[in-house]
Design an enzyme around this catalytic site. Structure first.
Site, PDB file in Angstrom:
ATOM      1  N   ASN A  47      -2.018 -27.892  21.707  1.00 45.61           N
ATOM      2  CA  ASN A  47      -1.971 -27.834  20.242  1.00 45.61           C
ATOM      3  C   ASN A  47      -0.625 -28.248  19.650  1.00 45.61           C
ATOM      4  OD1 ASN A  47      -0.607 -25.596  21.022  1.00 45.61           O
ATOM      5  ND2 ASN A  47      -1.834 -24.128  19.858  1.00 45.61           N
ATOM      6  N   PHE A  91      -6.251 -17.377  29.300  1.00 44.82           N
ATOM      7  CA  PHE A  91      -5.740 -18.745  29.121  1.00 44.82           C
ATOM      8  C   PHE A  91      -4.342 -18.940  29.711  1.00 44.82           C
ATOM      9  CE2 PHE A  91      -4.692 -16.353  25.237  1.00 44.82           C
ATOM     10  CZ  PHE A  91      -3.343 -16.605  25.095  1.00 44.82           C
ATOM     11  N   HIS A 132       4.847 -25.300  18.713  1.00 41.65           N
ATOM     12  CA  HIS A 132       5.039 -23.839  18.781  1.00 41.65           C
ATOM     13  C   HIS A 132       6.019 -23.439  17.691  1.00 41.65           C
ATOM     14  CE1 HIS A 132       6.063 -19.836  20.363  1.00 41.65           C
ATOM     15  NE2 HIS A 132       7.296 -20.154  20.010  1.00 41.65           N
ATOM     16  N   TYR A 149       6.363 -17.259  27.946  1.00 38.67           N
ATOM     17  CA  TYR A 149       5.066 -16.750  27.487  1.00 38.67           C
ATOM     18  C   TYR A 149       4.699 -15.421  28.161  1.00 38.67           C
ATOM     19  CZ  TYR A 149       3.910 -20.971  24.799  1.00 38.67           C
ATOM     20  OH  TYR A 149       3.872 -21.975  23.856  1.00 38.67           O
ATOM     21  N   LYS A 178       5.284 -29.763  21.884  1.00 36.37           N
ATOM     22  CA  LYS A 178       4.697 -29.519  23.211  1.00 36.37           C
ATOM     23  C   LYS A 178       4.383 -30.827  23.959  1.00 36.37           C
ATOM     24  CE  LYS A 178       2.754 -24.955  22.105  1.00 36.37           C
ATOM     25  NZ  LYS A 178       1.519 -24.137  22.139  1.00 36.37           N
ATOM     26  N   GLU A 206      13.498 -16.161  21.440  1.00 34.25           N
ATOM     27  CA  GLU A 206      13.149 -17.521  21.854  1.00 34.25           C
ATOM     28  C   GLU A 206      14.326 -18.479  21.685  1.00 34.25           C
ATOM     29  OE1 GLU A 206       9.535 -18.309  19.654  1.00 34.25           O
ATOM     30  OE2 GLU A 206       8.416 -16.823  20.828  1.00 34.25           O
ATOM     31  N   ARG A 235       5.336 -21.552  10.415  1.00 30.19           N
ATOM     32  CA  ARG A 235       3.993 -21.173  10.914  1.00 30.19           C
ATOM     33  C   ARG A 235       2.918 -21.777  10.005  1.00 30.19           C
ATOM     34  NH1 ARG A 235       3.092 -18.582  15.816  1.00 30.19           N
ATOM     35  NH2 ARG A 235       1.310 -17.511  14.920  1.00 30.19           N
TER      36      ARG A 235
HETATM   37  N1  UDP Z   1      -3.679 -20.551  23.779  1.00 30.10           N
HETATM   38  C1  UDP Z   1      -4.813 -21.000  24.450  1.00 30.10           C
HETATM   39  N2  UDP Z   1      -5.997 -20.343  24.259  1.00 30.10           N
HETATM   40  C2  UDP Z   1      -6.115 -19.272  23.444  1.00 30.10           C
HETATM   41  C3  UDP Z   1      -4.979 -18.807  22.761  1.00 30.10           C
HETATM   42  C4  UDP Z   1      -3.771 -19.465  22.949  1.00 30.10           C
HETATM   43  O1  UDP Z   1      -4.728 -21.971  25.213  1.00 30.10           O
HETATM   44  O2  UDP Z   1      -7.220 -18.713  23.319  1.00 30.10           O
HETATM   45  C5  UDP Z   1      -2.392 -21.243  23.992  1.00 30.10           C
HETATM   46  C6  UDP Z   1      -2.026 -22.174  22.828  1.00 30.10           C
HETATM   47  O3  UDP Z   1      -1.318 -23.305  23.358  1.00 30.10           O
HETATM   48  C7  UDP Z   1      -1.110 -21.296  21.996  1.00 30.10           C
HETATM   49  C8  UDP Z   1      -0.345 -20.520  23.068  1.00 30.10           C
HETATM   50  O4  UDP Z   1      -1.338 -20.281  24.086  1.00 30.10           O
HETATM   51  O5  UDP Z   1      -0.285 -22.041  21.130  1.00 30.10           O
HETATM   52  C9  UDP Z   1       0.244 -19.202  22.629  1.00 30.10           C
HETATM   53  O6  UDP Z   1      -0.747 -18.439  21.992  1.00 30.10           O
HETATM   54  P1  UDP Z   1      -0.466 -17.599  20.658  1.00 30.10           P
HETATM   55  O7  UDP Z   1      -1.637 -16.693  20.453  1.00 30.10           O
HETATM   56  O8  UDP Z   1       0.886 -16.978  20.746  1.00 30.10           O
HETATM   57  O9  UDP Z   1      -0.530 -18.719  19.523  1.00 30.10           O
HETATM   58  P2  UDP Z   1       0.581 -19.439  18.639  1.00 30.10           P
HETATM   59  O10 UDP Z   1       1.613 -18.415  18.249  1.00 30.10           O
HETATM   60  O11 UDP Z   1       1.160 -20.555  19.462  1.00 30.10           O
HETATM   61  O12 UDP Z   1      -0.187 -19.974  17.451  1.00 30.10           O
END
Ligand code: UDP
Length: 143
Positions: free
Chosen positions: A114, A59, A117, A51, A11, A128, A87
């Site tokens: 974070n 968010f 992805h 997304y 990212k 994806e 993951r």
């Molecule tokens: N995200 C955020 N706040 C939240 C949850 C998610 O900013 O409370 C962002 C974060 O960058 C995350 C992305 O949205 O990686 C997608 O969220 P998801 O729940 O799909 O998490 P991931 O699969 O990336 O762990």
């Protein structure tokens, strides 16, 4: 051995801090092979489409702003149990909850910024991968 593919992003926060190499090294050390990769700067439309499942969540705007803030690396990883395994390597979404030694524990700035992805299911991986790559952009690395 069944080979599985997953979709991965380095990212904008990580690209900006010159962490592409460190993250690729961790991916390769974990036994995954990179079979496709490129650098992109997402448009708003691309980020919103990628997304789409999060549209309407509190968010969402912050996430789209972040993901369009600078270049990203997108890649396809191949190996055994790659979706769940990658993951696990990434750690939980919120770095405060991510296990020690995971990419997010080591590199993420916060819950949004974070660093990485990874697809969460075979269906997501397929969607994806094809969102960013044409079939002929994936290299066969079996040996
Ligand atoms: N995200 C955020 N706040 C939240 C949850 C998610 O900013 O409370 C962002 C974060 O960058 C995350 C992305 O949205 O990686 C997608 O969220 P998801 O729940 O799909 O998490 P991931 O699969 O990336 O762990």
């Amino acid at each position: 051995m069944t080979l599985e593919r997953t979709f991965s992003i380095v990212k904008p926060d990580a690209v900006q801090r010159n962490l592409i190499g460190a993250i690729y090294q961790r991916i390769e050390n974990a036994g995954f092979r990179i079979v496709a990769a490129k650098m992109l700067h997402l448009t708003r439309e691309q980020a919103e489409g990628f997304y789409a499942e999060h549209q309407g969540k509190p968010f969402f705007e912050k996430l789209v702003n972040f993901m369009t803030s600078g270049p990203i690396m997108v890649q396809v990883l191949e190996g055994e149990n790659t979706i769940a395994g990658y993951r696990e390597l990434m750690g939980k979404t919120n770095p405060e909850e991510a296990a020690r030694g995971t990419l997010r524990a080591d590199y993420a700035v916060n819950h949004t910024f974070n660093s990485v992805h990874g697809s969460d299911s075979p269906e997501s991986a397929q969607r994806e991968i094809s969102y960013f790559f044409a079939a002929d952009e994936l290299c066969d690395r079996e040996d």
